[in-house]
Design an enzyme around this catalytic site. Structure first.
Site, short mmCIF file in Angstrom:
data_model
loop_
_atom_site.label_atom_id
_atom_site.label_comp_id
_atom_site.label_asym_id
_atom_site.label_seq_id
_atom_site.Cartn_x
_atom_site.Cartn_y
_atom_site.Cartn_z
N CYS A 121 0.82 -1.22 0.00
CA CYS A 121 0.00 0.00 0.00
C CYS A 121 0.85 1.27 0.00
O CYS A 121 0.34 2.35 -0.33
CB CYS A 121 -0.94 0.00 1.19
N HIS A 262 -3.79 6.62 3.29
CA HIS A 262 -4.10 5.34 2.68
C HIS A 262 -5.52 4.94 3.08
O HIS A 262 -5.94 5.13 4.22
CB HIS A 262 -3.10 4.28 3.16
N ASN A 292 -9.98 -1.06 0.01
CA ASN A 292 -8.53 -0.88 0.02
C ASN A 292 -7.97 -1.35 -1.33
O ASN A 292 -8.01 -2.54 -1.64
CB ASN A 292 -7.94 -1.71 1.18
#
Ligand code: ACO
Length: 335
Positions: A121, A262, A292
């Protein structure tokens, strides 16, 4: 554990952003039919309502190319003029060659050097740091950085601990040497903790655990996560990364207009916001729509914030990411 950041040399700007989300929407209610879960559990624990899933045959490089074309258009630059392409992904089209090579071909960017970065990520911000350093030192004049993921191909759709969290998509940015321009990267910070590799990984499919029939049946080539542990590390690391980048830029949190974190879990975002002392309206959130998307998440959010007008000229924008590795990263941009 190692931590680094470099911001020296000539100034570097973000001259265009782009993103792409596949059309297919998978809602929490759709997931209720796949595993024992509920819209209420997913919403309360994560804030996610739906995510996008790539079409059959649509691969990471296809999504990466679509986001890239939008970023190139906004930057007013042709693929043929690119010097460098970095694709951040943990879901490459193939283990080799790099997804960036397919993107290079699809863009006709035949003068560009192209390679991938694997930092989960945090990958888009790792790519930003590499591109920034390459341009700042004069090695290259421009770069296309992309975060792109087809996580749906690496999810165990019978595991409710993970399958409700992730989605597919891509985001991109064009970076350029820019002596007087806006949208300059002021400071950044990267960190890695290889002691925690087991908290979040895809254990099978690599050299340590090659693909065999048995491994496939045991779902070893899908994402595994110790969610609660990852959560704790995410809050601590993202807060520290944010504070370090802000300090390196010679600023305080009061100078930051917008935070783009994020997009993994709304509770993580709220915990970080609280610790940093920023209000809800200063934080950009789109995870309820996309889940996500790993390396694509910050890139997509940056593009949406840019195009929607959430970022105004001269705003200071703080980007923060965290992911498998463990890895974390932050950057401050003056828009
Ligand atoms: N539906 C219903 N129940 C569920 C589900 C589900 N989808 N998933 C788990 N549960 C259950 C668990 O089995 C557990 O039940 P038990 O108490 O009977 O054992 C219970 O819910 C609570 O589980 P926890 O794991 O404690 O739930 P938590 O509140 O921690 O939320 C979550 C889990 C959402 C995964 C959270 O820990 C999280 O977001 N972690 C961080 C993820 C992250 O930031 N990843 C970033 C990087 S991703 C990358 O790099 C690719």
């Amino acid at each position: 554990m190692s931590e680094q950041a470099i911001v020296t040399g000539r100034p570097v700007s973000i001259s265009g952003t782009g993103s792409y989300l596949p059309e297919k929407v998978l809602t929490n209610h759709d997931l209720e039919k796949l595993v024992e879960t509920s819209d209420d559990w997913i919403t309360t624990r994560t804030g996610i309502k739906e995510r996008r899933i790539a079409a059959e045959g649509e691969c990471t490089s296809d999504m990466a190319t679509k986001a890239a074309l939008r970023a190139l258009e906004q930057a007013g630059i042709e693929g043929a003029d690119l010097n460098l392409i970095i694709v951040a992904t943990i879901t490459p089209d193939t283990l080799t060659p790099a997804t960036a090579c397919y993107v290079q071909r699809k863009l006709g960017a035949m003068k560009a050097v192209a390679f991938d970065v694997s930092a989960a990520c945090s990958g888009f911000l790792y790519a930003m740091e590499i591109a920034h350093s390459c341009i700042a030192t004069g090695a290259f004049d421009n770069a296309l950085i992309i975060g792109a993921e087809k996580l749906s191909a690496f999810i165990n759709w019978q595991d409710r601990n993970t399958c409700v969290l992730f989605g597919d998509g891509s985001g991109a940015a064009v970076m350029r040497a820019s002596p007087n321009g806006h949208r300059r990267v002021l400071a950044s910070h990267l960190g890695t903790d290889g002691e925690q590799t087991e908290l979040l990984n895809i254990p099978g499919g690599g050299a340590a655990c090659p693909i065999t029939l048995d491994n496939v049946e045991r779902r070893l080539a899908t994402l595994a996560m110790q969610g609660r542990e990852v959560f704790k590390h995410a809050v601590t690391a993202m807060r520290q990364a944010a504070e370090l980048a802000i300090a390196k830029a010679g600023l305080t949190i009061a100078d930051i207009n917008l935070v783009i974190p994020h997009q993994a879990n709304l509770r993580i975002i709220q915990a970080i916001s609280e610790r940093l002392g920023v209000t809800e309206d200063q934080v950009f959130v789109n995870l309820h729509r996309y889940g996500n998307t790993s390396a694509a998440a910050v890139a997509i959010a940056l593009d949406e914030a840019n195009r929607s007008g959430a970022i105004k000229e001269n705003d200071r924008v703080l980007l923060i990411a965290f992911g498998a590795g463990l890895t974390w990263a932050s950057a401050v941009i003056e828009w």
